[in-house]
Design a protein around this motif. Structure first.
Motif, short mmCIF file in Angstrom:
data_model
loop_
_atom_site.label_atom_id
_atom_site.label_comp_id
_atom_site.label_asym_id
_atom_site.label_seq_id
_atom_site.Cartn_x
_atom_site.Cartn_y
_atom_site.Cartn_z
N GLU A 23 0.84 -1.19 0.00
CA GLU A 23 0.00 0.00 0.00
C GLU A 23 0.88 1.25 0.00
O GLU A 23 1.75 1.39 0.84
N THR A 24 0.61 2.13 -0.94
CA THR A 24 1.37 3.37 -1.00
C THR A 24 0.70 4.42 -0.12
O THR A 24 -0.45 4.26 0.32
N VAL A 25 1.41 5.51 0.12
CA VAL A 25 0.87 6.60 0.91
C VAL A 25 -0.38 7.16 0.23
O VAL A 25 -1.39 7.44 0.89
N ASP A 26 -0.32 7.31 -1.09
CA ASP A 26 -1.48 7.84 -1.82
C ASP A 26 -2.71 6.95 -1.68
O ASP A 26 -3.82 7.44 -1.53
N GLU A 27 -2.51 5.64 -1.72
CA GLU A 27 -3.63 4.72 -1.54
C GLU A 27 -4.20 4.84 -0.14
O GLU A 27 -5.42 4.79 0.06
N LEU A 28 -3.34 4.99 0.85
CA LEU A 28 -3.80 5.12 2.22
C LEU A 28 -4.52 6.45 2.46
O LEU A 28 -5.49 6.50 3.22
N VAL A 29 -4.06 7.51 1.83
CA VAL A 29 -4.72 8.81 1.98
C VAL A 29 -6.18 8.69 1.54
O VAL A 29 -7.07 9.29 2.15
N ALA A 30 -6.44 7.92 0.53
CA ALA A 30 -7.80 7.74 0.01
C ALA A 30 -8.65 6.83 0.89
O ALA A 30 -9.86 6.75 0.69
N ASN A 31 -8.05 6.16 1.87
CA ASN A 31 -8.77 5.20 2.70
C ASN A 31 -8.47 5.45 4.18
O ASN A 31 -7.65 4.75 4.78
N ALA A 57 1.62 4.72 6.94
CA ALA A 57 0.34 5.10 7.53
C ALA A 57 0.45 6.45 8.24
O ALA A 57 -0.45 7.28 8.16
N ALA A 58 1.57 6.67 8.92
CA ALA A 58 1.79 7.95 9.60
C ALA A 58 1.88 9.09 8.58
O ALA A 58 1.31 10.17 8.79
N ALA A 59 2.58 8.86 7.48
CA ALA A 59 2.70 9.88 6.44
C ALA A 59 1.34 10.17 5.80
O ALA A 59 1.02 11.33 5.52
N ALA A 60 0.53 9.14 5.61
CA ALA A 60 -0.79 9.33 5.03
C ALA A 60 -1.70 10.10 5.98
O ALA A 60 -2.45 11.00 5.55
N ALA A 61 -1.63 9.79 7.26
CA ALA A 61 -2.44 10.51 8.24
C ALA A 61 -2.02 11.98 8.30
O ALA A 61 -2.87 12.88 8.37
N GLU A 62 -0.72 12.22 8.24
CA GLU A 62 -0.22 13.59 8.24
C GLU A 62 -0.69 14.35 6.99
O GLU A 62 -1.11 15.50 7.07
N ARG A 63 -0.62 13.70 5.86
CA ARG A 63 -1.03 14.33 4.62
C ARG A 63 -2.53 14.64 4.64
O ARG A 63 -2.97 15.68 4.17
N ARG A 64 -3.34 13.72 5.20
CA ARG A 64 -4.78 13.97 5.30
C ARG A 64 -5.05 15.14 6.25
O ARG A 64 -5.95 15.95 6.00
#
Length: 76
Positions: A23-31, A57-64
């Motif tokens: 799972e990439t950061v971009d995929e996680l940002v969307a979910n 997951a931490a990077a995706a949460a930060e980006r969101r």
């Protein structure tokens, strides 16, 4: 015959290795639900989940949370 046995052993040993996070950061940002699930798992057993997926997951949460805002320059 010897080559077949060696090939089978190589395949079995490759399958036993730890799985790389797909799972990439971009995929996680969307979910966001998946982000929360991964963060929960990281808190419970980070060694089992792996540092790479926890960091994604931490990077995706930060980006969101912060969005894609441009960096602001600080005055000297």
């Amino acid at each position: 015959m010897n080559k077949i046995v060696m090939s089978v052993i190589a395949v079995v040993m490759t399958a036993c290795g730890p799985a790389n996070p797909t799972e990439t950061v971009d995929e996680l940002v969307a979910n966001p639900a998946r982000i929360k699930e991964i963060q929960r798992q990281c808190k419970e057993d980070r060694a089992k989940i792996g540092d790479e997926l926890c960091m994604r997951a931490a990077a995706a949460a930060e980006r969101r949370f912060f969005g894609d805002r441009p960096e602001q320059k600080k005055a000297p």
